[in-house]
Design a protein around this motif. Structure first.
Motif, PDB file in Angstrom:
ATOM      1  N   GLY A  90       0.911  -1.284   0.147  1.00  0.00           N
ATOM      2  CA  GLY A  90      -0.116  -0.122   0.498  1.00  0.00           C
ATOM      3  C   GLY A  90       0.625   1.261   0.051  1.00  0.00           C
ATOM      4  N   LEU A  91       1.657   0.974   0.288  1.00  0.00           N
ATOM      5  CA  LEU A  91       2.935   2.278  -0.260  1.00  0.00           C
ATOM      6  C   LEU A  91       2.582   3.603  -1.073  1.00  0.00           C
ATOM      7  N   PRO A  92       2.357   3.041  -2.619  1.00  0.00           N
ATOM      8  CA  PRO A  92       2.675   4.359  -3.603  1.00  0.00           C
ATOM      9  C   PRO A  92       0.843   4.747  -3.069  1.00  0.00           C
ATOM     10  N   LEU A  93      -0.449   4.089  -2.495  1.00  0.00           N
ATOM     11  CA  LEU A  93      -1.077   5.122  -1.979  1.00  0.00           C
ATOM     12  C   LEU A  93      -1.222   6.087  -1.072  1.00  0.00           C
ATOM     13  N   GLY A  94      -0.845   5.785  -0.064  1.00  0.00           N
ATOM     14  CA  GLY A  94      -0.682   6.442   1.481  1.00  0.00           C
ATOM     15  C   GLY A  94      -2.124   6.378   2.035  1.00  0.00           C
ATOM     16  N   ASP A  95      -2.947   5.467   1.450  1.00  0.00           N
ATOM     17  CA  ASP A  95      -4.456   5.500   2.647  1.00  0.00           C
ATOM     18  C   ASP A  95      -4.122   5.019   3.660  1.00  0.00           C
ATOM     19  N   TRP A  96      -3.542   2.986   2.773  1.00  0.00           N
ATOM     20  CA  TRP A  96      -3.357   2.688   4.141  1.00  0.00           C
ATOM     21  C   TRP A  96      -2.327   1.330   4.512  1.00  0.00           C
ATOM     22  N   VAL A  97      -0.804   1.750   4.979  1.00  0.00           N
ATOM     23  CA  VAL A  97       0.204   1.109   4.490  1.00  0.00           C
ATOM     24  C   VAL A  97       0.508  -0.068   5.718  1.00  0.00           C
ATOM     25  N   LEU A  98       0.987  -1.044   4.914  1.00  0.00           N
ATOM     26  CA  LEU A  98       1.217  -2.288   6.023  1.00  0.00           C
ATOM     27  C   LEU A  98       3.015  -2.473   6.335  1.00  0.00           C
ATOM     28  N   LEU A  99       3.653  -2.530   7.349  1.00  0.00           N
ATOM     29  CA  LEU A  99       4.543  -3.022   7.379  1.00  0.00           C
ATOM     30  C   LEU A  99       4.313  -4.171   7.749  1.00  0.00           C
ATOM     31  N   ASP A 100       5.293  -5.562   7.319  1.00  0.00           N
ATOM     32  CA  ASP A 100       5.257  -6.487   7.629  1.00  0.00           C
ATOM     33  C   ASP A 100       7.218  -6.644   8.704  1.00  0.00           C
ATOM     34  N   PHE A 101       7.302  -6.825   9.397  1.00  0.00           N
ATOM     35  CA  PHE A 101       9.034  -7.039  10.135  1.00  0.00           C
ATOM     36  C   PHE A 101       8.406  -8.318  11.217  1.00  0.00           C
ATOM     37  N   GLY A 102       7.714  -9.685  10.132  1.00  0.00           N
ATOM     38  CA  GLY A 102       7.961 -11.229  10.826  1.00  0.00           C
ATOM     39  C   GLY A 102       6.558 -10.736  12.384  1.00  0.00           C
ATOM     40  N   ASN A 103       7.567 -10.535  13.897  1.00  0.00           N
ATOM     41  CA  ASN A 103       6.358 -10.695  14.193  1.00  0.00           C
ATOM     42  C   ASN A 103       6.099  -9.171  15.073  1.00  0.00           C
ATOM     43  N   VAL A 104       6.565  -8.615  14.087  1.00  0.00           N
ATOM     44  CA  VAL A 104       5.780  -6.881  14.362  1.00  0.00           C
ATOM     45  C   VAL A 104       5.391  -6.191  13.037  1.00  0.00           C
ATOM     46  N   ILE A 105       3.821  -5.889  13.256  1.00  0.00           N
ATOM     47  CA  ILE A 105       3.249  -6.077  11.820  1.00  0.00           C
ATOM     48  C   ILE A 105       2.758  -4.235  12.191  1.00  0.00           C
ATOM     49  N   VAL A 106       3.255  -2.973  11.289  1.00  0.00           N
ATOM     50  CA  VAL A 106       3.149  -2.058  11.105  1.00  0.00           C
ATOM     51  C   VAL A 106       1.720  -1.685  10.309  1.00  0.00           C
ATOM     52  N   HIS A 107       0.867  -0.776  11.255  1.00  0.00           N
ATOM     53  CA  HIS A 107      -0.545   0.035  10.177  1.00  0.00           C
ATOM     54  C   HIS A 107      -0.399   1.209  10.248  1.00  0.00           C
ATOM     55  N   LEU A 108       0.101   1.879   8.980  1.00  0.00           N
ATOM     56  CA  LEU A 108      -0.501   2.919   8.946  1.00  0.00           C
ATOM     57  C   LEU A 108      -1.569   3.818   8.086  1.00  0.00           C
ATOM     58  N   PHE A 109      -2.072   5.025   9.061  1.00  0.00           N
ATOM     59  CA  PHE A 109      -3.804   5.408   8.056  1.00  0.00           C
ATOM     60  C   PHE A 109      -3.810   6.525   8.087  1.00  0.00           C
ATOM     61  N   ARG A 110      -4.222   6.406   6.910  1.00  0.00           N
ATOM     62  CA  ARG A 110      -4.753   8.329   6.583  1.00  0.00           C
ATOM     63  C   ARG A 110      -6.026   8.301   8.101  1.00  0.00           C
ATOM     64  N   PRO A 111      -6.165   9.498   7.996  1.00  0.00           N
ATOM     65  CA  PRO A 111      -7.596   9.652   9.777  1.00  0.00           C
ATOM     66  C   PRO A 111      -8.644   8.849   9.448  1.00  0.00           C
ATOM     67  N   GLU A 112      -8.781   9.135   8.309  1.00  0.00           N
ATOM     68  CA  GLU A 112     -10.444   8.716   7.857  1.00  0.00           C
ATOM     69  C   GLU A 112     -10.541   7.309   7.686  1.00  0.00           C
ATOM     70  N   VAL A 113      -9.116   7.208   6.982  1.00  0.00           N
ATOM     71  CA  VAL A 113      -9.792   4.726   6.403  1.00  0.00           C
ATOM     72  C   VAL A 113      -9.321   4.261   7.997  1.00  0.00           C
ATOM     73  N   ARG A 114      -8.879   5.026   9.012  1.00  0.00           N
ATOM     74  CA  ARG A 114      -8.569   4.526  10.242  1.00  0.00           C
ATOM     75  C   ARG A 114     -10.118   4.052  11.012  1.00  0.00           C
ATOM     76  N   VAL A 115     -10.445   5.569  11.061  1.00  0.00           N
ATOM     77  CA  VAL A 115     -12.280   5.391  11.509  1.00  0.00           C
ATOM     78  C   VAL A 115     -12.807   4.460  10.531  1.00  0.00           C
ATOM     79  N   ARG A 116     -12.834   3.809  10.040  1.00  0.00           N
ATOM     80  CA  ARG A 116     -13.336   3.622   9.001  1.00  0.00           C
ATOM     81  C   ARG A 116     -13.503   1.666   9.636  1.00  0.00           C
ATOM     82  N   TYR A 117     -12.198   1.442   9.538  1.00  0.00           N
ATOM     83  CA  TYR A 117     -11.367  -0.546   9.888  1.00  0.00           C
ATOM     84  C   TYR A 117     -11.511  -0.419  11.244  1.00  0.00           C
TER      85      TYR A 117
END
Length: 121
Positions: A90-117
């Motif tokens: 999801g990096l190109p769009l920037g709405d919701w970016v997911l980074l997977d480091f194995g045992n640590v998962i990172v979710h980065l959101f625009r505020p409106e998208v975070r509220v939705r999910y």
């Protein structure tokens, strides 16, 4: 949690010399990296008793799509420089970016998208 950049770098260096970086330390270091780049509403959730795919979720919001992309790039680049590789979605769009480091998962959101999910619920 590290209080400044030198502490962060020392933390990663010290742990790498001992072996794998513990998941909790990695999650907190990611929290620090996001905080450093002005992410907001940062949460580190321990999901060890609720999920088998990871130990920690880090959830944060950026101000807009460009900020979300910059946050993701900053975390990826900094950790890669320390020898920690992750997968990204999801990096190109920037709405919701997911980074997977194995045992640590990172979710980065625009505020409106975070509220939705509402992942934190």
């Amino acid at each position: 949690m590290p209080s400044d950049k030198s502490t962060f770098e020392e933390s990663l260096f010290f742990k790498k010399e001992e072996g794998d970086l513990p998941s909790h330390t990695l999650a907190m270091d990611i929290h620090f990296l996001l905080e450093d780049k002005k992410a907001h509403d940062i949460l580190v959730l321990d999901i060890r008793k609720k999920a088998s795919f990871a130990e920690y979720l880090v959830i944060a919001s950026g101000h807009n799509a460009r900020h979300v992309v910059a946050l993701g790039q900053h975390v990826l680049k900094t950790l890669k420089n320390e020898g920690i590789d992750g997968r990204v979605e999801g990096l190109p769009l920037g709405d919701w970016v997911l980074l997977d480091f194995g045992n640590v998962i990172v979710h980065l959101f625009r505020p409106e998208v975070r509220v939705r999910y509402q992942l934190e619920k």
